[in-house]
Design an enzyme around this catalytic site. Structure first.
Site, PDB file in Angstrom:
ATOM      1  N   SER A 160       0.765  -1.311   0.074  1.00 24.94           N
ATOM      2  CA  SER A 160       0.023   0.120  -0.242  1.00 24.94           C
ATOM      3  C   SER A 160       0.993   1.263  -0.001  1.00 24.94           C
ATOM      4  O   SER A 160       1.595   1.373  -1.026  1.00 24.94           O
ATOM      5  CB  SER A 160      -0.930  -0.029   1.215  1.00 24.94           C
ATOM      6  N   ASP A 255     -10.085  -3.327  -5.477  1.00 20.76           N
ATOM      7  CA  ASP A 255      -9.388  -2.457  -4.740  1.00 20.76           C
ATOM      8  C   ASP A 255      -9.223  -1.163  -5.612  1.00 20.76           C
ATOM      9  O   ASP A 255      -9.029  -1.102  -6.653  1.00 20.76           O
ATOM     10  CB  ASP A 255      -7.787  -2.898  -4.455  1.00 20.76           C
ATOM     11  N   HIS A 285      -8.079  -4.971  -1.120  1.00 17.42           N
ATOM     12  CA  HIS A 285      -6.884  -4.298  -0.576  1.00 17.42           C
ATOM     13  C   HIS A 285      -6.500  -4.872   1.038  1.00 17.42           C
ATOM     14  O   HIS A 285      -7.421  -5.202   1.819  1.00 17.42           O
ATOM     15  CB  HIS A 285      -6.967  -2.793  -0.363  1.00 17.42           C
TER      16      HIS A 285
END
Length: 316
Positions: A160, A255, A285
């Site tokens: 991320s 995501d 995610h």
């Protein structure tokens, strides 16, 4: 087993999790603030089953800036090193939030892992986190962990916003003459802080991570909106991606960051950087930290760890 509500998701457990999120999404990040988000994340981390036992785990400080870090060594033998940069919208996430993931990484790959506790926004906006990550990579490359039995290639990995930091660290090291990591592993990375890619709209809500929360995190880290398309913040806008190390990019179907990760992988390939790219079907995610919730998320994480092992074999 939970009833399968949405067949587009990878398993029934993940479906039940997402259905619960949709029924009670909770307040937006901007309404809660960084301090409360960190407190809630710490409670979640404490409630999660501990990760696998590792032979040696040590908290230490690294680099000229004396950055906090945690070193995981799966055995006494000499091992390569993965420098791990945690996710968390540049504002949350720490050594504890990703402790289980780092233990799984070290155990699965039989590789030492250095998890970096870089400075976070809003207290420390850009470029503080990039500075800390570059410092940690340089420290490791200069032999800072050689006394701990670390030998062989150094790989940088981030999930991320940690993937964003990994890309920015590699770009800066390339431009400043190195030393570059032997490879970079990017898991559902942020690469475009303008949030302009289509998936930020098509997957904006209802899949765990919301585009609104990502936007809040970007605002905390880069308060000046005119800078969010700067390549030093959003690597997707870099004019030249040539000369970067071999890369693994793993994205998730459901995501909001999917398209910017996919686009970054395509840009790397166009620049003749060796790239292995996969979009995990039916996945959301954050799957690296959802392994105790969903067998499919655990399996997706295992595939990432296999990617790390394969990449290390290639760059040794």
């Amino acid at each position: 087993m939970a009833e399968l509500i949405d067949p587009s998701l990878a398993d029934a457990e993940l479906t039940a999790f997402i259905e619960a999120v949709r029924q009670d999404p909770g307040p937006l990040a901007r309404a809660v603030g960084a301090a409360e988000l960190r407190r809630a994340q710490r409670l979640r981390a404490e409630a999660r089953p501990p990760g696998p036992e590792i032979a040696h785990v040590e908290d230490l400080t690294v680099g000229s800036a004396v950055v906090g870090a945690r070193l995981y060594r799966p055995s006494a033998g000499r091992r390569p090193l993965v420098v791990f940069l945690h996710g968390g919208m540049w504002t949350i996430g720490d050594l504890e939030s990703h402790d289980r993931a780092c233990r799984r990484l070290a155990r699965s790959t039989d590789t030492a892992v250095l998890s970096v506790d870089f400075r976070r926004a809003p207290e420390h906006p850009w470029p503080a986190a990039v500075d800390d990550c570059v410092d940690a990579i340089r420290w490791a490359a200069a032999g800072g962990v050689s006394s701990a039995g670390i030998a062989g290639p150094i790989v940088v990995m981030g999930d991320s916003s940690g993937g964003n930091l990994a890309t920015l660290a590699c770009l800066r090291l390339r431009d400043e003459g190195g030393p570059l990591p032997a490879a970079q592993i990017l898991v559902y990375p942020n690469t475009d802080l303008t949030l302009s890619c289509p998936s930020t709209r098509s997957k904006a809500t209802g899949w765990g991570l919301t585009t609104a929360d990502v936007a809040w995190g970007a605002e905390q880290w880069v308060p000046d909106s005119s800078r969010r398309a700067d390549p030093e913040v959003s690597p997707l806008y870099a004019a030249d991606l040539g000369g970067l190390p071999p890369t693994v990019v793993v994205t998730a179907e459901h995501d909001p960051l999917r398209d910017e990760g996919d686009a970054y992988a395509a840009r790397l390939a166009a620049a003749n950087v060796p790239v292995r790219h996969r979009c995990e079907a039916g996945m959301v995610h954050g799957f690296l930290t959802l392994d105790t919730l969903s067998p499919a998320a655990a399996a997706a994480g295992d595939r990432v760890f296999a990617d790390v092992t394969d990449m290390l074999d290639q760059v040794r």
